[in-house]
Design an enzyme around this catalytic site. Structure first.
Site, short mmCIF file in Angstrom:
data_model
loop_
_atom_site.label_atom_id
_atom_site.label_comp_id
_atom_site.label_asym_id
_atom_site.label_seq_id
_atom_site.Cartn_x
_atom_site.Cartn_y
_atom_site.Cartn_z
N GLY A 54 -0.82 -8.10 6.77
CA GLY A 54 0.30 -7.72 5.91
C GLY A 54 0.66 -6.25 6.10
O GLY A 54 1.84 -5.88 6.08
N THR A 55 -0.34 -5.42 6.30
CA THR A 55 -0.11 -3.99 6.49
C THR A 55 0.80 -3.75 7.70
O THR A 55 1.76 -2.98 7.65
CB THR A 55 -1.46 -3.26 6.70
N ASN A 132 -0.38 -7.13 -6.55
CA ASN A 132 -1.74 -7.55 -6.22
C ASN A 132 -2.78 -7.16 -7.27
O ASN A 132 -3.84 -7.75 -7.33
CB ASN A 132 -2.16 -6.98 -4.86
N GLN A 160 1.15 -11.53 -1.75
CA GLN A 160 0.44 -12.24 -2.82
C GLN A 160 1.13 -13.55 -3.21
O GLN A 160 0.56 -14.35 -3.93
CB GLN A 160 0.31 -11.36 -4.07
N SER A 180 0.15 -12.45 4.64
CA SER A 180 -1.17 -12.26 5.22
C SER A 180 -1.98 -13.54 4.96
O SER A 180 -2.08 -13.98 3.81
CB SER A 180 -1.82 -11.06 4.54
N HIS A 182 -5.08 -14.41 4.82
CA HIS A 182 -6.30 -14.52 4.00
C HIS A 182 -5.99 -14.64 2.51
O HIS A 182 -6.87 -14.96 1.72
CB HIS A 182 -7.28 -13.39 4.30
N THR A 218 -1.72 -9.25 23.40
CA THR A 218 -2.03 -10.68 23.55
C THR A 218 -2.22 -11.33 22.18
O THR A 218 -2.90 -10.78 21.32
CB THR A 218 -3.31 -10.85 24.40
N CYS A 307 -8.66 -3.26 -1.62
CA CYS A 307 -8.68 -2.17 -0.65
C CYS A 307 -9.28 -0.90 -1.24
O CYS A 307 -9.88 -0.10 -0.55
CB CYS A 307 -7.28 -1.86 -0.16
N1 PLP Z 1 0.50 -6.16 0.27
C1 PLP Z 1 -0.16 -6.68 -0.77
C2 PLP Z 1 0.58 -7.00 -2.02
C3 PLP Z 1 -1.53 -6.93 -0.68
O1 PLP Z 1 -2.19 -7.45 -1.71
C4 PLP Z 1 -2.20 -6.61 0.53
C5 PLP Z 1 -3.66 -6.80 0.65
O2 PLP Z 1 -4.37 -7.01 -0.27
C6 PLP Z 1 -1.45 -6.09 1.59
C7 PLP Z 1 -0.11 -5.88 1.43
C8 PLP Z 1 -2.10 -5.76 2.89
O3 PLP Z 1 -2.41 -6.94 3.58
P1 PLP Z 1 -3.53 -6.92 4.74
O4 PLP Z 1 -4.82 -6.72 4.05
O5 PLP Z 1 -3.39 -8.26 5.39
O6 PLP Z 1 -3.18 -5.80 5.63
#
Ligand code: PLP
Length: 355
Positions: A54-55, A132, A160, A180, A182, A218, A307
């Site tokens: 997601g980042t 989140n 989310q 993302s 996960h 890749t 995080c």
């Molecule tokens: N955006 C939100 C709302 C998130 O909750 C998160 C991760 O918890 C991210 C972005 C970042 O995603 P990733 O951990 O896959 O980089």
């Protein structure tokens, strides 16, 4: 999903950019996953790009919008994930940044957004669908409609929300969304980016021509298969998973109502992500240690985003929403794998760790 990934780790070892049969097999795996995801989100396959997380998706949008689309203003909220806020900060003086006002539960205030929109200056609005940390849900349709009215681009961090809410991207007025795997029981280290096909930005990572020149490197074939499978399962089972989580949520809220000094922040399952319950307790010597003590008892809850909670630092979201309150917040995030008995035990342990 795990079997799907393992099967591709064993069998789909060809480099998808190679022309030999193994390479073509891997390419087919990627394109099939993309096709499934595009169908689930009702968009075209050319609008879906695979990223590492997601980042990366969020950074790609913010950098690209400023560098390639002439964006000179960004409207966002102090409650966005750090990967959005830091990516905006990294644009330095190239953009003016404005923060929308929030209501008491942390939703973006639409009047404030309208007051900030200015059709004369190229603007990107970046507002998440679901927060989140506190779980607040923004009305992204209303936000997107306002953006269209003022000619602004709209990016929504849906990390989310994807897999828990449905998105009809042919109808939703949004230019970019990110996700993302996960978050919906897929593997860590694989993400998605949707870019409306009327928009063209350049990549964040330069090199090869993968992802139709949008993301060099890749491809992670097995995880791309995994994200497609996880999203299909999430949407196939959405109603049953949601019903079960709603039951757990209500059970928790009912039990907490019997505890002194314990409050559920924004108990509404419409205005808040139905899987997130935030519990507020008074801040004192005992409650400061609530999260590590719950961890010792086997409960993986947090006091901020995953995080930042490793360091138990204060949360920028809690600070923005509750600046003057001496509160300890405990975030419970349910999955459909949780059981009612786990909620009962959690309440019992919570009582001990806060009293
Ligand atoms: N955006 C939100 C709302 C998130 O909750 C998160 C991760 O918890 C991210 C972005 C970042 O995603 P990733 O951990 O896959 O980089």
């Amino acid at each position: 999903m795990v079997e799907e990934i393992s099967r591709h780790l064993s069998n789909s070892y060809g480099n998808p950019s190679s022309l030999h049969r193994e390479g073509r097999n891997s390419r087919m795996v990627i394109e099939e996953s993309r096709r499934n995801i595009a169908k689930l989100l009702n968009c075209s396959i050319g609008e879906i790009f695979f990223t590492s997380c997601g980042t990366e998706s969020n950074n790609t949008v913010i950098n690209g919008a400023v560098r390639d689309l002439g964006v000179e203003r960004i409207i966002t909220s102090p409650l966005e994930h750090p990967c959005v806020l830091e990516a905006i900060k990294a644009q330095g003086r190239s953009v003016d940044v404005h923060f929308v006002q929030l209501n008491e539960i942390g939703q973006a205030d639409l009047n404030s957004l309208e007051g900030l929109l200015d059709s004369k200056r190229k603007t990107l609005v970046s507002l998440m669908h679901v927060n989140n940390e506190i779980g607040t849900v923004n009305d992204i349709r209303a936000i997107g409609e306002l953006c269209k009215r003022y000619g602004a681009l709209f990016h929504s961090d849906t990390v989310q929300g994807l897999g828990f809410y449905t998105y009809d991207l042919s109808d939703l007025p949004v230019d970019f969304i990110s996700a993302s795997a996960h978050k919906f029981h897929g593997p860590k280290g694989i993400g998605l980016l949707y870019i409306n096909d009327e928009i063209s930005i350049k990549p964040l990572l330069w090199g090869g021509h993968q992802e139709r020149n949008m993301r060099a490197g890749t491809e992670n074939v097995a995880y791309i298969a995994g994200i497609g499978k996880a999203l299909s399962l999430a949407y196939d089972e959405l109603d049953t998973r949601k019903a079960h989580i709603m039951h757990l949520r209500q059970h928790l809220i009912d039990q907490l109502s019997g505890l002194d000094d314990v409050r559920v922040v924004n108990p509404s399952a419409e205005l808040n992500h139905y899987k997130i319950v935030n519990i507020a307790v008074p801040l004192n010597d005992k409650t400061t240690l609530a999260i590590p003590n719950l961890d010792i008892a086997g409960f993986a809850v947090s006091g901020g985003s995953a995080c930042s909670s490793g360091a138990e630092t204060t949360s920028h979201v809690y600070d923005a929403l509750f600046p003057n309150e001496e509160l300890k917040l405990i975030r419970v995030s349910f999955s459909h794998f949780n059981k009612t008995e786990e909620v009962d035990l959690f309440c019992k342990v919570l009582k001990d760790v806060i009293n």
